[in-house]
Enzyme design. Structure first.
Site, PDB file in Angstrom:
ATOM      1  N   LYS A   1       0.835  -1.212   0.000  1.00 49.93           N
ATOM      2  CA  LYS A   1       0.000   0.000   0.000  1.00 49.93           C
ATOM      3  C   LYS A   1       0.865   1.255   0.000  1.00 49.93           C
ATOM      4  O   LYS A   1       0.564   2.226  -0.699  1.00 49.93           O
ATOM      5  CB  LYS A   1      -0.958  -0.017   1.211  1.00 49.93           C
ATOM      6  CG  LYS A   1      -2.074  -1.055   1.047  1.00 49.93           C
ATOM      7  CD  LYS A   1      -2.891  -1.284   2.312  1.00 49.93           C
ATOM      8  CE  LYS A   1      -3.828  -2.472   2.095  1.00 49.93           C
ATOM      9  NZ  LYS A   1      -4.676  -2.804   3.229  1.00 49.93           N
TER      10      LYS A   1
ATOM     11  N   GLN B   1      -4.965  -1.411   9.397  1.00 48.61           N
ATOM     12  CA  GLN B   1      -4.857  -2.744   8.819  1.00 48.61           C
ATOM     13  C   GLN B   1      -5.487  -3.779   9.752  1.00 48.61           C
ATOM     14  O   GLN B   1      -5.263  -3.776  10.964  1.00 48.61           O
ATOM     15  CB  GLN B   1      -3.370  -3.070   8.571  1.00 48.61           C
ATOM     16  CG  GLN B   1      -3.135  -4.356   7.813  1.00 48.61           C
ATOM     17  CD  GLN B   1      -3.593  -4.330   6.358  1.00 48.61           C
ATOM     18  OE1 GLN B   1      -3.751  -3.263   5.757  1.00 48.61           O
ATOM     19  NE2 GLN B   1      -3.820  -5.491   5.788  1.00 48.61           N
TER      20      GLN B   1
ATOM     21  N   ASP C   1     -10.918   2.826   3.264  1.00 45.38           N
ATOM     22  CA  ASP C   1     -11.200   1.392   3.150  1.00 45.38           C
ATOM     23  C   ASP C   1     -12.696   1.146   2.901  1.00 45.38           C
ATOM     24  O   ASP C   1     -13.080   0.075   2.446  1.00 45.38           O
ATOM     25  CB  ASP C   1     -10.842   0.685   4.480  1.00 45.38           C
ATOM     26  CG  ASP C   1      -9.627  -0.216   4.374  1.00 45.38           C
ATOM     27  OD1 ASP C   1      -9.285  -0.633   3.256  1.00 45.38           O
ATOM     28  OD2 ASP C   1      -9.028  -0.491   5.433  1.00 45.38           O
TER      29      ASP C   1
HETATM   30  N1  GUN Z   1      -6.640  -6.854   5.869  1.00 46.01           N
HETATM   31  C1  GUN Z   1      -6.756  -7.583   4.734  1.00 46.01           C
HETATM   32  N2  GUN Z   1      -7.264  -6.827   3.738  1.00 46.01           N
HETATM   33  C2  GUN Z   1      -7.475  -5.601   4.258  1.00 46.01           C
HETATM   34  C3  GUN Z   1      -7.970  -4.385   3.712  1.00 46.01           C
HETATM   35  O1  GUN Z   1      -8.356  -4.275   2.548  1.00 46.01           O
HETATM   36  N3  GUN Z   1      -8.021  -3.336   4.579  1.00 46.01           N
HETATM   37  C4  GUN Z   1      -7.631  -3.428   5.861  1.00 46.01           C
HETATM   38  N4  GUN Z   1      -7.737  -2.347   6.625  1.00 46.01           N
HETATM   39  N5  GUN Z   1      -7.164  -4.541   6.400  1.00 46.01           N
HETATM   40  C5  GUN Z   1      -7.083  -5.621   5.589  1.00 46.01           C
END
Ligand code: GUN
Length: 286
Positions: free
Chosen positions: A53, A97, A120
């Site tokens: 990311k 996350q 998100d």
């Molecule tokens: N954990 C696995 N995929 C994601 C995601 O798309 N966003 C977040 N915040 N955590 C994750």
């Protein structure tokens, strides 16, 4: 018949180029779009995802900051940090996350994020906005799937879309997005009695279960569009989706591969949401 591939890598590349252009335009106005990512603990997969990311953001001109905290961090400390980021005008997107350590209440943490920074799309306000068709942030994975259908020029109006899986971050929002495009939508899940009877009626199938071979060739209507959200490993340890790709591609009209399908699109849509958050902030406080 052999299905045409929907190339997620190529489409994600186009989307990143568009994000880079719009980001440059914002920067020319003195605004640096910025994403804050919070990682608590040392889950190996989360470390990889958050690194991606940050790199994706940096490559498109977005500023991304990764804040790492030990798994022992108190929930109250995390909430205080989110509150500070909510107030920080230089931060446009906040991403915590998941999964969080077990002593934390994930819903409480996600709902502490200001909805206008919820890139998100996991906040209840974002889910509600999607449900009633108001502006908000769409969760990145189903948003990426919709972009793939747009990219092949697929008109969902009146079509039957079957979503397999009912998670809050993929299945349910996917169903709402398809409904918003005037499809007739069926959501199937672990208690569905006759999955094959449902999928055989589908013009579009989205498989989002997290289990191999949930969708096989005998379950697909000839010419249907098949979108595979799954990320699994086969017996040889190779990445594979929820769909029996080799079988289904003989029947479907369009199909997304794994890897190289939905995965890169999910990553690209986070950049879109972050940029969008910055553009909206710039509009509301010029
Ligand atoms: N954990 C696995 N995929 C994601 C995601 O798309 N966003 C977040 N915040 N955590 C994750």
């Amino acid at each position: 018949m052999t299905a045409q591939l929907i190339d997620g890598n190529a489409l994600a590349r186009q989307i990143r180029a568009d994000v880079a252009g719009r980001t440059a335009a914002l920067k020319a106005r003195g605004i640096q779009p910025a994403l804050s990512i919070i990682l608590v603990g040392d889950d190996p997969a989360s470390q990889v995802y958050t690194r991606h990311k940050v790199n994706d953001s940096t490559e498109t001109g977005l500023q991304a900051t990764l804040e790492r905290y030990p798994a022992t961090l108190a929930e109250s400390e995390l909430l205080a940090r989110i509150d500070a980021l909510n107030r920080d005008r230089a931060v446009h997107g906040i991403l915590v996350q998941l999964p969080l350590p077990r002593h934390m209440d994930s819903s409480k943490v996600i709902e502490a994020i200001a909805p206008e920074k919820d890139v998100d799309g996991f906040h209840v306000a974002s889910a509600g906005a999607l449900m009633v068709g108001r502006p908000g942030f769409w969760p990145c994975t189903p948003y990426g799937c919709i972009k793939m259908l747009d990219a092949i020029g697929y008109d969902l109006k009146g079509k039957h879309a079957v979503v397999i899986g009912r998670s809050n971050i993929v299945g349910k929002p996917m169903a709402m997005m398809l409904l918003g495009k005037n499809a007739t939508v069926t959501i199937c899940h672990s208690a569905t009695r006759d999955l094959k009877a449902m999928t055989l009626q589908a013009d579009v199938v989205v498989a989002a279960v997290g289990k191999r071979n949930v969708l096989t060739a005998d379950m697909v209507k000839p010419g249907a569009v098949v979108i595979d959200v799954g990320m699994n490993r086969n017996d040889e340890g190779k990445l594979c989706g929820d769909v029996d790709f080799e079988g289904v591609k003989q029947v479907a009209g369009w199909i997304t591969p794994v890897p190289g399908g939905v995965g890169p699109m999910t990553r690209a849509m986070l950049l879109v949401n972050t940029l969008e958050a910055a553009e909206r902030a710039a509009q509301s406080r010029p």
